[in-house]
Motif scaffolding. Structure first.
Motif, PDB file in Angstrom:
ATOM      1  N   TRP A 227       0.812  -1.218   0.000  1.00 34.97           N
ATOM      2  CA  TRP A 227       0.000   0.000   0.000  1.00 34.97           C
ATOM      3  C   TRP A 227       0.848   1.272   0.000  1.00 34.97           C
ATOM      4  O   TRP A 227       0.395   2.322  -0.460  1.00 34.97           O
ATOM      5  CB  TRP A 227      -0.943   0.003   1.191  1.00 34.97           C
ATOM      6  CG  TRP A 227      -2.089  -0.954   1.032  1.00 34.97           C
ATOM      7  CD1 TRP A 227      -2.700  -1.322  -0.136  1.00 34.97           C
ATOM      8  CD2 TRP A 227      -2.770  -1.651   2.075  1.00 34.97           C
ATOM      9  NE1 TRP A 227      -3.715  -2.212   0.105  1.00 34.97           N
ATOM     10  CE2 TRP A 227      -3.793  -2.437   1.456  1.00 34.97           C
ATOM     11  CE3 TRP A 227      -2.642  -1.710   3.461  1.00 34.97           C
ATOM     12  CZ2 TRP A 227      -4.662  -3.252   2.176  1.00 34.97           C
ATOM     13  CZ3 TRP A 227      -3.499  -2.518   4.183  1.00 34.97           C
ATOM     14  CH2 TRP A 227      -4.502  -3.283   3.551  1.00 34.97           C
ATOM     15  N   TRP A 324      -8.473  -2.684   8.252  1.00 38.44           N
ATOM     16  CA  TRP A 324      -9.002  -1.401   7.777  1.00 38.44           C
ATOM     17  C   TRP A 324      -8.193  -0.229   8.321  1.00 38.44           C
ATOM     18  O   TRP A 324      -7.962   0.766   7.624  1.00 38.44           O
ATOM     19  CB  TRP A 324     -10.477  -1.238   8.151  1.00 38.44           C
ATOM     20  CG  TRP A 324     -10.766  -1.141   9.638  1.00 38.44           C
ATOM     21  CD1 TRP A 324     -11.142  -2.154  10.461  1.00 38.44           C
ATOM     22  CD2 TRP A 324     -10.685   0.035  10.453  1.00 38.44           C
ATOM     23  NE1 TRP A 324     -11.311  -1.699  11.749  1.00 38.44           N
ATOM     24  CE2 TRP A 324     -11.042  -0.359  11.771  1.00 38.44           C
ATOM     25  CE3 TRP A 324     -10.365   1.361  10.205  1.00 38.44           C
ATOM     26  CZ2 TRP A 324     -11.060   0.541  12.830  1.00 38.44           C
ATOM     27  CZ3 TRP A 324     -10.391   2.274  11.265  1.00 38.44           C
ATOM     28  CH2 TRP A 324     -10.736   1.855  12.567  1.00 38.44           C
ATOM     29  N   LEU A 325      -7.751  -0.343   9.590  1.00 39.61           N
ATOM     30  CA  LEU A 325      -6.978   0.739  10.173  1.00 39.61           C
ATOM     31  C   LEU A 325      -5.593   0.812   9.538  1.00 39.61           C
ATOM     32  O   LEU A 325      -5.063   1.902   9.283  1.00 39.61           O
ATOM     33  CB  LEU A 325      -6.871   0.551  11.688  1.00 39.61           C
ATOM     34  CG  LEU A 325      -6.098   1.623  12.468  1.00 39.61           C
ATOM     35  CD1 LEU A 325      -6.684   3.004  12.207  1.00 39.61           C
ATOM     36  CD2 LEU A 325      -6.104   1.309  13.958  1.00 39.61           C
ATOM     37  N   HIS A 327      -4.883  -0.001   6.489  1.00 36.23           N
ATOM     38  CA  HIS A 327      -5.074   0.606   5.168  1.00 36.23           C
ATOM     39  C   HIS A 327      -5.252   2.118   5.285  1.00 36.23           C
ATOM     40  O   HIS A 327      -4.692   2.887   4.479  1.00 36.23           O
ATOM     41  CB  HIS A 327      -6.283  -0.020   4.464  1.00 36.23           C
ATOM     42  CG  HIS A 327      -6.534   0.543   3.106  1.00 36.23           C
ATOM     43  ND1 HIS A 327      -7.399   1.600   2.889  1.00 36.23           N
ATOM     44  CD2 HIS A 327      -6.020   0.210   1.885  1.00 36.23           C
ATOM     45  CE1 HIS A 327      -7.412   1.893   1.604  1.00 36.23           C
ATOM     46  NE2 HIS A 327      -6.591   1.056   0.966  1.00 36.23           N
ATOM     47  N   ASP A 328      -6.024   2.558   6.276  1.00 33.11           N
ATOM     48  CA  ASP A 328      -6.216   4.001   6.467  1.00 33.11           C
ATOM     49  C   ASP A 328      -4.892   4.696   6.763  1.00 33.11           C
ATOM     50  O   ASP A 328      -4.618   5.797   6.262  1.00 33.11           O
ATOM     51  CB  ASP A 328      -7.198   4.252   7.610  1.00 33.11           C
ATOM     52  CG  ASP A 328      -8.641   3.967   7.213  1.00 33.11           C
ATOM     53  OD1 ASP A 328      -8.873   3.666   6.018  1.00 33.11           O
ATOM     54  OD2 ASP A 328      -9.520   4.028   8.091  1.00 33.11           O
ATOM     55  N   GLU A 329      -4.051   4.077   7.590  1.00 33.16           N
ATOM     56  CA  GLU A 329      -2.762   4.676   7.930  1.00 33.16           C
ATOM     57  C   GLU A 329      -1.840   4.711   6.718  1.00 33.16           C
ATOM     58  O   GLU A 329      -1.097   5.685   6.513  1.00 33.16           O
ATOM     59  CB  GLU A 329      -2.119   3.916   9.086  1.00 33.16           C
ATOM     60  CG  GLU A 329      -2.858   4.089  10.405  1.00 33.16           C
ATOM     61  CD  GLU A 329      -2.207   3.354  11.559  1.00 33.16           C
ATOM     62  OE1 GLU A 329      -1.164   2.710  11.323  1.00 33.16           O
ATOM     63  OE2 GLU A 329      -2.725   3.429  12.683  1.00 33.16           O
ATOM     64  N   THR A 331      -2.829   4.892   3.587  1.00 34.08           N
ATOM     65  CA  THR A 331      -3.366   5.932   2.712  1.00 34.08           C
ATOM     66  C   THR A 331      -2.957   7.311   3.202  1.00 34.08           C
ATOM     67  O   THR A 331      -2.555   8.187   2.416  1.00 34.08           O
ATOM     68  CB  THR A 331      -4.906   5.829   2.651  1.00 34.08           C
ATOM     69  OG1 THR A 331      -5.274   4.539   2.163  1.00 34.08           O
ATOM     70  CG2 THR A 331      -5.467   6.897   1.728  1.00 34.08           C
ATOM     71  N   LEU A 332      -3.027   7.516   4.508  1.00 32.49           N
ATOM     72  CA  LEU A 332      -2.640   8.791   5.090  1.00 32.49           C
ATOM     73  C   LEU A 332      -1.152   9.056   4.876  1.00 32.49           C
ATOM     74  O   LEU A 332      -0.740  10.194   4.593  1.00 32.49           O
ATOM     75  CB  LEU A 332      -2.979   8.803   6.584  1.00 32.49           C
ATOM     76  CG  LEU A 332      -2.748  10.120   7.338  1.00 32.49           C
ATOM     77  CD1 LEU A 332      -3.608  11.222   6.744  1.00 32.49           C
ATOM     78  CD2 LEU A 332      -3.063   9.945   8.814  1.00 32.49           C
ATOM     79  N   GLU A 335      -0.702  10.165   1.273  1.00 35.49           N
ATOM     80  CA  GLU A 335      -1.295  11.461   0.953  1.00 35.49           C
ATOM     81  C   GLU A 335      -0.599  12.633   1.647  1.00 35.49           C
ATOM     82  O   GLU A 335      -0.477  13.719   1.080  1.00 35.49           O
ATOM     83  CB  GLU A 335      -2.775  11.469   1.343  1.00 35.49           C
ATOM     84  CG  GLU A 335      -3.635  10.533   0.495  1.00 35.49           C
ATOM     85  CD  GLU A 335      -5.090  10.528   0.936  1.00 35.49           C
ATOM     86  OE1 GLU A 335      -5.375  11.083   2.020  1.00 35.49           O
ATOM     87  OE2 GLU A 335      -5.922   9.957   0.220  1.00 35.49           O
ATOM     88  N   LYS A 349      -3.601   4.490  17.512  1.00 36.56           N
ATOM     89  CA  LYS A 349      -4.703   3.638  17.093  1.00 36.56           C
ATOM     90  C   LYS A 349      -6.041   4.169  17.586  1.00 36.56           C
ATOM     91  O   LYS A 349      -6.134   4.775  18.639  1.00 36.56           O
ATOM     92  CB  LYS A 349      -4.508   2.222  17.625  1.00 36.56           C
ATOM     93  CG  LYS A 349      -3.303   1.513  17.067  1.00 36.56           C
ATOM     94  CD  LYS A 349      -3.415   0.019  17.216  1.00 36.56           C
ATOM     95  CE  LYS A 349      -3.782  -0.407  18.610  1.00 36.56           C
ATOM     96  NZ  LYS A 349      -3.886  -1.866  18.740  1.00 36.56           N
ATOM     97  N   SER A 350      -7.073   3.927  16.797  1.00 35.70           N
ATOM     98  CA  SER A 350      -8.413   4.283  17.222  1.00 35.70           C
ATOM     99  C   SER A 350      -9.216   3.036  17.560  1.00 35.70           C
ATOM    100  O   SER A 350     -10.419   3.092  17.744  1.00 35.70           O
ATOM    101  CB  SER A 350      -9.134   5.068  16.111  1.00 35.70           C
ATOM    102  OG  SER A 350      -9.222   4.298  14.922  1.00 35.70           O
TER     103      SER A 350
END
Length: 378
Positions: A227, A324-325, A327-329, A331-332, A335, A349-350
């Motif tokens: 990723w 999912w977390l 992947h979000d990290e 992506t961040l 970006e 972490k959330s």
């Protein structure tokens, strides 16, 4: 300058290199023990000021060692023989001079005598300090910190190693660590495994949880690299106090080992990365650590293994996070951070701690994604 300690001890020579060879000697609370000036300075500084009593010295820390091994010890006379024999083999396997610092804290058994007999038999340069810690610092992180602080000042330009008194290091442990440090790394973390014989005697779930964690971490590493296009560095390290190699100058520049109540190994790794030092995640090179359930450190490995042996759905490694977390990290990172960072700094972490059942669920998702992306060996 050589001073004569209490009767029955070896003569204590001055510490080499950065440890002062001259100057006054400050006595410990037991006036019969001569404390070298640099050790006295360490004990008079945080986190040890007013919280350590030195009762006895044993051994000689020779000059011109290329590396020093630091070992915290507490009531380990039964396990020490295997630990020391493995350490001897690893030290003999390299053409360099090494010595060992043992920090024996709050011990009521014959650990010090076992170490002394081993050192005499092996003709091994060593220094063993028998100390009593204040209850507020009576733990492995502070014992390891004091041992490493002494070792670092003995070979500030050399290499530091640390392991545990219930651990058997691999024969190439020193050689491999020195090789990676020579390549430019500041910290080398081996992926330590549990003693197979002890692990086999525990409930099957203990092994199952460990295997699921390892498989999931490996898949998350592959997904993270995919990723982030391989630009974000290593996602997760597996530091263990049972097997660390550290560049002496980097240790001193960092300011020493962090001393949380537990988890000093992970805290050191995080601090090294945060300070911009190069960290190597090393595969297992033969080191095995105890799988006992009654560990010496409250909240440490023994407690975690006990939970896995008895809980219906035990908690897993705190580093784990849902796909999912992750992947979000990733992506961040792409970006916002892009390729500017030399290493990944974990975003808070959330999600809460993952249990065994959650890891099993996420492992299935990770395998499907890895397969869909064409990643190898899934």
């Amino acid at each position: 300058m050589t001073r004569t300690p209490a009767a029955g001890c070896y003569r204590i020579r001055p510490f080499p290199h950065s440890i002062a060879d001259t100057g006054p000697v400050q006595p410990a609370k037991d006036a019969s023990i001569a404390v070298p000036v640099e050790l006295a300075a360490l004990l008079a500084s945080p986190p040890f000021v007013g919280k350590v009593e030195v009762s006895r010295f044993r051994g000689v820390l020779e000059r011109d060692c290329d590396f020093v091994v630091a070992v915290p010890v507490r009531d380990e006379e039964r396990r020490l023989p295997a630990t020391l024999d493995a350490l001897s083999a690893a030290m003999r396997a390299v053409p360099f001079a090494g010595c060992v610092v043992f920090m024996i804290n709050d011990t009521s058994d014959a650990s010090a005598e076992v170490i002394e007999r081993w050192a005499v038999r092996e003709r091994q340069s060593f220094l063993a300090l028998e100390v009593s810690f204040d209850p507020t610092i009576r733990n492995a992180p502070h014992a390891r910190r004091l041992a490493l602080d002494i070792a670092a000042r003995a070979v500030s330009r050399g290499a530091l190693f640390t392991t545990d008194a219930d651990t058997v290091v691999g024969k190439t442990w020193i050689d491999t660590g020195l090789r990676f440090l020579a390549e430019g790394y500041d910290l080398v973390c081996e992926d330590v495994l549990l003693d197979e014989q002890e692990l086999a005697a525990l409930p099957a779930q203990v092994r199952e949880v460990g295997n699921a964690e390892r498989d999931y971490l490996d898949l998350c590493e592959r997904l993270w690299r995919y990723w982030t296009y391989g630009r974000a560095g290593t996602l997760g390290y597996r530091p263990s106090g049972a097997s660390l190699a550290i560049k002496g100058s980097s240790y001193l520049a960092l300011g020493g080992l962090p001393t949380p109540a537990v988890g000093e190994d992970r805290a050191l790794c995080d601090a090294m990365i945060g300070a911009g030092f190069a960290v190597k995640a090393m595969e297992n090179y033969g080191t095995r650590t105890s799988a006992r359930l009654n560990g010496r450190a409250s909240g440490g490995c023994g407690d975690a293994l006990a939970d896995r042996a008895t809980s219906a759905d035990p908690e897993c490694d705190s580093r784990l996070k849902p796909v999912w977390l992750l992947h979000d990290e990733a992506t961040l990172w792409i970006e916002i951070i892009g390729g500017a960072s030399h290493g990944f700094h974990a975003i808070p972490k959330s999600s809460g701690a993952m249990t065994f059942s959650a890891v099993q669920r996420e492992l299935k998702i990770a395998r499907k994604l890895a397969s869909a992306y064409g990643l190898a060996d899934v």
